[in-house]
Design an enzyme around this catalytic site. Structure first.
Site, mmCIF file in Angstrom:
data_model
loop_
_atom_site.group_PDB
_atom_site.id
_atom_site.type_symbol
_atom_site.label_atom_id
_atom_site.label_comp_id
_atom_site.label_asym_id
_atom_site.label_seq_id
_atom_site.Cartn_x
_atom_site.Cartn_y
_atom_site.Cartn_z
ATOM 1 N N HIS A 55 49.431 63.530 5.390
ATOM 2 C CA HIS A 55 49.316 63.757 3.943
ATOM 3 C C HIS A 55 48.725 62.529 3.277
ATOM 4 C CE1 HIS A 55 53.202 61.699 4.160
ATOM 5 N NE2 HIS A 55 53.217 61.562 2.849
ATOM 6 N N HIS A 57 49.537 60.253 0.928
ATOM 7 C CA HIS A 57 50.176 59.047 0.393
ATOM 8 C C HIS A 57 49.651 57.783 1.082
ATOM 9 C CE1 HIS A 57 53.805 61.502 -1.293
ATOM 10 N NE2 HIS A 57 52.780 61.469 -2.117
ATOM 11 N N ASP A 59 50.901 55.031 2.090
ATOM 12 C CA ASP A 59 51.578 54.445 3.254
ATOM 13 C C ASP A 59 51.276 55.237 4.536
ATOM 14 O OD1 ASP A 59 53.294 56.469 1.996
ATOM 15 O OD2 ASP A 59 54.872 55.870 3.390
ATOM 16 N N HIS A 60 50.469 56.294 4.419
ATOM 17 C CA HIS A 60 50.069 57.097 5.586
ATOM 18 C C HIS A 60 48.561 57.034 5.852
ATOM 19 C CE1 HIS A 60 54.073 59.084 5.902
ATOM 20 N NE2 HIS A 60 54.123 58.570 4.688
ATOM 21 N N HIS A 113 56.628 68.171 0.357
ATOM 22 C CA HIS A 113 56.587 66.752 -0.031
ATOM 23 C C HIS A 113 55.291 66.505 -0.801
ATOM 24 C CE1 HIS A 113 57.104 62.409 0.303
ATOM 25 N NE2 HIS A 113 55.934 62.296 0.911
ATOM 26 N N ASP A 130 56.203 63.020 6.324
ATOM 27 C CA ASP A 130 57.357 62.910 5.415
ATOM 28 C C ASP A 130 57.949 64.283 5.087
ATOM 29 O OD1 ASP A 130 56.854 60.205 5.395
ATOM 30 O OD2 ASP A 130 56.161 60.127 3.318
ATOM 31 N N HIS A 168 59.295 57.556 8.722
ATOM 32 C CA HIS A 168 60.129 56.504 8.132
ATOM 33 C C HIS A 168 61.459 56.378 8.866
ATOM 34 C CE1 HIS A 168 57.802 55.812 4.349
ATOM 35 N NE2 HIS A 168 57.452 57.069 4.525
HETATM 36 FE FE FE Z 1 55.723 58.022 3.487
HETATM 37 ZN ZN ZN Z 2 54.785 60.526 1.643
#
Ligand code: FE
Ligand code: ZN
Length: 257
Positions: A55, A57, A59-60, A113, A130, A168
């Site tokens: 996805h 975001h 942090d990905h 999410h 996530d 995570h």
């Molecule tokens: Fe994340």
């Molecule tokens: Zn995420």
């Protein structure tokens, strides 16, 4: 072919960037940061062959553009999201073939999410970003409880032995909440002792199995009388369907964070 290894590369506060390695070839899932991935690849003399993203975001996806400067590789990511550097948009039913590692993944749409979130299932392993966490699930940033419930129900139909790799390390926090929902769940109490010991040694609690999630993850247990009763106590009225139970437990967890 050499055995497949799946290596967690820690990043940021609590992310795992999953690296799949076979022989001298590697694939990375959700590289939120390039530096730790490039370091690992250099140290172990590995060649990157593909990037998979679940996805949008940061942090990905934050490391993708730098990684493709070093390795000219296909970047797979959800069709319905903006993924930097994506070369291969994927959605439900697509197959991702990575011949260098002898791997093939099925793409599963798991909105909730984020609206276009996908998961990758192959080699008896699930990379779900996530969506599902060990003993928890992602927050509903772009989706409804009904969407997330349907997504998690799809994942629940995968074989019990499926190894689940989430993005995570939230497990102990998730277990703390799960115990509020099901204080008497013996599998959950056992899991807490096990995962506390794991974290005390600074080891990852991930991967976990679909079987363990079904026994302990409150977000996969909306049909269990104990979870229904706890959700009803929390909102103060009867709940008529599993989506309402799921949505209530998700809102309850949001209130704790
Ligand atoms: Fe994340
Ligand atoms: Zn995420």
């Amino acid at each position: 072919m050499a055995n497949l290894q799946v290596v967690p590369i820690p990043a940021f506060e609590d992310n795992y960037l999953w690296l799949l390695v076979r022989g001298e070839k590697a694939v990375v899932v959700d590289p939120g940061d390039a530096a730790p991935v490039l370091d690992y690849l250099a140290q172990h003399r590995l060649e990157l062959c593909a990037i998979l993203c679940t996805h949008h975001h940061s942090d990905h996806v934050g490391g993708i553009l730098r990684l493709v400067q070093h390795f000219d590789v296909p970047v797979y990511g959800p069709t319905h999201e903006a993924i930097p550097g994506r070369t291969h948009p994927v959605a439900e039913g697509d197959q991702v073939k990575i011949p260098e590692l002898g791997l093939e993944f099925s793409v599963i749409d798991v909105p909730g999410h984020t609206a276009g979130h996908v998961a990758y299932y192959g080699a008896e392993r699930l990379f779900c970003g996530d969506t599902l966490f060990a003993c928890g699930c992602g927050r509903l940033f772009e989706g409804t409880p009904a969407m997330m419930y349907a997504s998690i129900s799809k994942l629940a139909r995968l074989p019990d032995a499926t190894l689940m790799y989430c993005a995570h390390e939230y497990t102990l926090d998730n277990i703390r909440f799960a115990k509020k929902v099901e204080p008497d769940n013996a599998d959950l109490i056992q899991r807490e002792a096990h995962d506390r010991a794991t974290r005390a040694q600074h080891l990852p609690t991930v991967p976990t199995t679909m079987a363990l999630e079904k026994r302990t993850n409150p977000f996969m247990r909306s049909l269990e009388p104990t979870v229904i009763q706890a959700a009803e106590r929390y909102v103060g009225h009867a709940l008529s369907d599993p989506v309402e139970v799921f949505g209530t437990v998700r809102a309850w967890k949001d209130d704790q964070d």
